[in-house]
Write an enzyme that holds these catalytic residues in place. Structure first.
Site, short mmCIF file in Angstrom:
data_model
loop_
_atom_site.label_atom_id
_atom_site.label_comp_id
_atom_site.label_asym_id
_atom_site.label_seq_id
_atom_site.Cartn_x
_atom_site.Cartn_y
_atom_site.Cartn_z
N GLY A 69 0.67 -1.28 -0.09
CA GLY A 69 0.02 0.13 0.33
C GLY A 69 1.06 1.04 0.16
O GLY A 69 -0.15 2.39 -0.55
N HIS A 136 -12.75 10.82 -18.20
CA HIS A 136 -12.18 11.62 -18.42
C HIS A 136 -10.54 12.21 -19.29
O HIS A 136 -10.65 13.25 -18.13
CB HIS A 136 -12.74 12.18 -20.74
CG HIS A 136 -13.36 13.30 -19.72
ND1 HIS A 136 -12.53 14.23 -20.22
CD2 HIS A 136 -14.57 13.47 -19.59
CE1 HIS A 136 -13.20 15.68 -20.10
NE2 HIS A 136 -14.35 15.41 -19.37
N HIS A 145 -1.96 6.76 -5.85
CA HIS A 145 -2.54 5.96 -4.97
C HIS A 145 -4.17 6.58 -4.89
O HIS A 145 -4.60 7.51 -4.03
CB HIS A 145 -2.32 5.05 -3.42
CG HIS A 145 -3.30 4.16 -3.01
ND1 HIS A 145 -3.33 3.72 -1.85
CD2 HIS A 145 -4.96 4.15 -3.21
CE1 HIS A 145 -3.90 2.91 -1.34
NE2 HIS A 145 -5.27 3.10 -2.55
#
Length: 208
Positions: A69, A136, A145
């Site tokens: 992580g 988009h 992250h």
């Protein structure tokens, strides 16, 4: 050549990534964890200590996923693995929705319920976590992250190694620098510089 994938990590994030790989039809051979890791990670045997990466490579394993992580540690261990000749794999849930025009790097994780829309770019080692939406033309930097339920509107840029906490919202066209942090639930309506930490609604800088 051994065909199973080696997963680096044996914690909670690794559990999810192992199951993502299995959902893709891949076989996970081993997890490589720290000395204090459990013996098994969702049914996969755990080898303790990074030295196992080299020994597994020597016996023919060539595909690897880094399920760590921490952005900086994920980037560092990926560099070690690629230097040893490993190929970085992607772990992408079959329950994610990814535009055919999106561009995906290597070593990325895309969790269940995530949506990546037209011509978005996801750089190497990024995490698009559970239920996150990347609209988009967004650009997600290397080893960034995007946490669960975070929503990025169109044309948002996220710098390398940045972290957006659970449930963040970012309006269109925003640029977030490298190694920046947005606290959980933050609503970003202005650009964020490199290394800054912002929190709140709207998000305000608490650490520069």
């Amino acid at each position: 050549m051994r065909h199973g994938i080696v997963v680096v990590g044996a914690g909670g994030h690794a559990k999810v990534c192992v199951e993502l790989l299995q959902a893709m039809g891949e076989k996970v051979a081993y997890c490589v964890g720290g000395v204090d890791s459990p013996d098994m990670c969702v049914g996969i045997p755990v080898l303790k200590g990074d030295a196992h990466l080299e020994s597994l490579r020597q016996v023919g394993y060539s595909r690897l996923f880094v399920a760590i992580g921490s952005n900086s540690l994920r980037a560092r261990l990926s560099a070690v693995a690629t230097d040893q000749g490993y190929q970085l794999m992607n772990a992408i849930s079959p329950h994610a929705v990814i535009s055919p025009s999106a561009r995906l790097g290597a070593g990325i994780a895309v969790m269940a319920g995530a949506i990546i829309n037209a011509e978005a770019e996801i750089d190497d080692l990024a995490i698009i976590n559970t239920g996150a939406t990347v609209d988009h033309d967004c650009k997600i930097g290397k080893a960034a992250h995007i946490a669960p339920q975070t929503s990025l509107a169109g044309n948002v840029t996220i710098g390398a190694l940045s972290f957006l906490g659970v449930g963040c919202k970012v309006i269109p066209g925003i640029q977030i620098g490298e190694q920046a942090t947005v606290g959980a639930g933050g609503v970003v309506i202005s650009n964020i510089c490199d290394g800054a930490t912002v929190v709140g609604v709207p998000a305000r800088t608490i650490k520069q």
